[in-house]
Design an enzyme around this catalytic site. Structure first.
Site, PDB file in Angstrom:
ATOM      1  CD  GLU A 114      36.742  54.309  50.385  1.00  0.00           C
ATOM      2  OE1 GLU A 114      36.252  54.420  51.319  1.00  0.00           O
ATOM      3  OE2 GLU A 114      37.767  54.062  50.099  1.00  0.00           O
TER       4      GLU A 114
HETATM    5  C1  ACM Z   1      37.704  49.756  49.070  1.00  0.00           C
HETATM    6  O1  ACM Z   1      38.028  49.181  50.327  1.00  0.00           O
HETATM    7  N1  ACM Z   1      37.683  51.203  49.390  1.00  0.00           N
HETATM    8  C2  ACM Z   1      37.635  49.040  48.266  1.00  0.00           C
END
Ligand code: ACM
Length: 534
Positions: free
Chosen positions: A339
């Site tokens: 992310e």
């Molecule tokens: C995640 O849940 N961002 C690995």
């Protein structure tokens, strides 16, 4: 589960006969035969279980444990400790060769290659329990099965018994090598004692990897001697603004050693280049503008990134990963990688590639969230991941790595799809703890899936992980409430042959675990899709 009432799963299960009825011959004075746990009720389901109702074993004050020492020492001592506490019996550990009338024998005999290092053969007869394996970890797995076959009261100190174990034979070995449980100690910090308790709980279901999420936007949880502000600043808070905390390197090594005593490998994760606010708040040189953000106590993601491609960041990455590798005996270091939308794709690829190469240079295997696989798909760049890098699939809305045209055969995949394996998701809309962006995840949903459903070639599937994020969890009781009863189902997917997977049978076996959790003082959730005993 009390009396032996049914034959259950297991690829091969002989019929278990009822024992409760008196067919004329038994007079009123005949002592009742103690009830036993059906051996095929163990979770994860054994590969094969053949009960022999005429050969039940009784653990008594005369029982001894027999161990040749060596690789059998750790599992024998662990089992002796558990049984002594539960029964109050002395249960001495003796060398092979004596003539005790009641014995539990642990033996590393190397006789059966099909069971590998983690498998075991458990043979139970009137006078003896024999656990055979090729290595200590197999004996430990067999000992955990024996534990589940004893009455649940074995979990409570100095219980009265009787201690009957169903006779017969189990042959058992795991489907996947990586049977993980992750714990997020970054969003909220949990002390060593909580982590050790969780290790004991997951070991009961033959989990063999503890993935510790040691850093995130909200907290930095491991002392790095080259950068003391990572803990003095980055470790000083948590989601909601609590006081945070961190492990000294000695405390981390204590966790690693405790886990090793249960044949669990600790995989430490430092999340980068995103999820890095705690590091940025501690070290101004990691920010592109040299600005120091305040510590963060919210729960948004995508809010931070390291400034990549600078000497200061390169120094930070190699120093942090190097210190971590030096105190981690296990073969893996996890670099996170999820992310980060604040840098370009090529910047991301180059960063991840370099971090993964650093892990290899430190003598370890890189692990990261599936996001890092894009690095390996990069066309026309030099960014690649080392062969054998392990990627963890979590974002159920995208395809896993190594499927279809992306298949490179050089990456391995662990499955933790958030809509099945994220234990932080609410069970149902009414659950007070937990998030719901991928849920709710009921007990059935956590059990009723297969890693082979996603198109990744089976040779590239390394295993399965039950992920526990802690945005909403502040105590051990909260951890237990979210993990149990869902974690055993994920453990079963990881260990047992798919032919044993049946929700309708599993929910009955799962319900039978409740008395054990009660005896262990576990704060489990009485989910409505499981027929709990009253
Ligand atoms: C995640 O849940 N961002 C690995």
């Amino acid at each position: 589960m009390g009396a032996r009432v049914r034959a259950t799963v297991g690829a091969t299960v002989a019929v278990a006969l009822g024992v409760a009825s008196c067919l004329g011959a038994c007079g009123s004075a005949a002592p009742a035969k103690p009830s036993v746990v059906p051996m095929a009720d163990a979770i994860p389901a054994p590969v094969s279980a053949h009960p022999d109702p005429g050969a039940d074993f009784s653990l008594t004050g005369a029982t001894v444990l027999v161990s040749p020492g060596g690789a059998a020492t750790t599992p024998t001592d662990w089992l002796a400790g558990l049984l002594r506490r539960g029964t109050g019996f002395s249960l001495p550990v003796v060398a092979p060769g004596g003539h005790a009338s009641s014995r539990i024998v642990l033996e590393v005999d190397g006789s059966d290659p099909t069971i590998g290092d983690q498998g075991y053969i458990l043979e139970i007869s009137h006078s003896q329990v024999l656990i055979r394996a090729n290595a200590g970890e197999g004996l430990f797995d067999g000992a955990e099965t024996l534990r589940q076959l004893l009455p649940a009261t074995i979990e409570t100190a100095h219980s009265p018994g009787p201690w009957a174990v169903e006779g017969g034979q189990i042959t058992d070995y795991p489907l996947y090598p990586w049977r993980g449980a992750s714990l997020d100690v970054a969003r909220h910090f949990f002390p060593v004692s909580d982590v050790e308790r969780y290790i004991d709980e997951v070991a009961l279901y033959k989990i063999d990897v503890l993935h510790l999420h040691l850093s995130d936007d909200q907290g930095w949880r491991i002392a790095i001697s080259a950068y003391p502000t990572l803990t003095s600043v980055g470790g000083s808070t948590a989601v909601g603004g609590g006081t945070g905390g961190y492990y000294t390197q000695a405390e981390y090594q204590q966790i690693v050693a405790y886990a090793a005593g249960r044949y669990i490998t600790v995989v430490p994760e430092i999340d980068m280049p995103g999820h890095s606010n705690a590091a940025l708040a501690s070290l101004p040189q990691l920010d592109c503008g040299g600005k120091v953000p305040p510590v963060y106590t919210g729960i948004d993601s995508g809010i931070s990134t390291l400034c990549v491609g600078t000497a200061a960041t390169d120094q930070y990455v190699s120093t942090v990963l190097g210190e971590l590798a030096a105190i981690t005996p296990g073969p893996y270091i996890d670099i996170g990688g999820d992310e980060d939308t604040l840098i370009s794709g090529s910047e991301y690829d180059a960063f991840v590639s370099q971090a993964a190469q650093t892990v290899v240079a430190d003598g370890k295997i890189p692990v990261g969230w599936a996001d890092i696989a894009t690095t390996d798909d990069a066309q026309g760049t030099t960014a690649t991941l080392p062969t054998g890098t392990i990627t963890e699939y979590w974002n159920y809305q995208s395809a896993p790595p190594d499927t279809g045209q992306n298949s490179s055969e050089k990456l391995k995949v662990i499955f933790a799809p958030a809509d099945h394996a994220y234990l932080d998701q609410k069970y149902d809309p009414g659950t007070t703890l937990g998030l719901d962006w991928a849920g709710p995840v009921s007990v059935e949903q956590a059990y009723d899936w297969e890693p082979t459903d996603y198109g990744v070639p089976s040779g590239e599937i390394e295993g399965v992980e039950a992920a526990l994020w802690s945005e909403t969890l502040t105590s051990m009781a909260d951890i237990e409430y979210m993990a149990l009863p869902r974690l055993p189902g994920i453990a079963e997917i990881a260990w047992s042959p798919p032919s044993t997977h049946s929700w309708s049978a599993y929910r009955e076996r799962l319900a039978a675990q409740a008395p054990r959790w009660q005896a262990m003082g576990i704060n489990y959730y009485r989910a409505p899709d499981v027929p709990w005993p009253s």
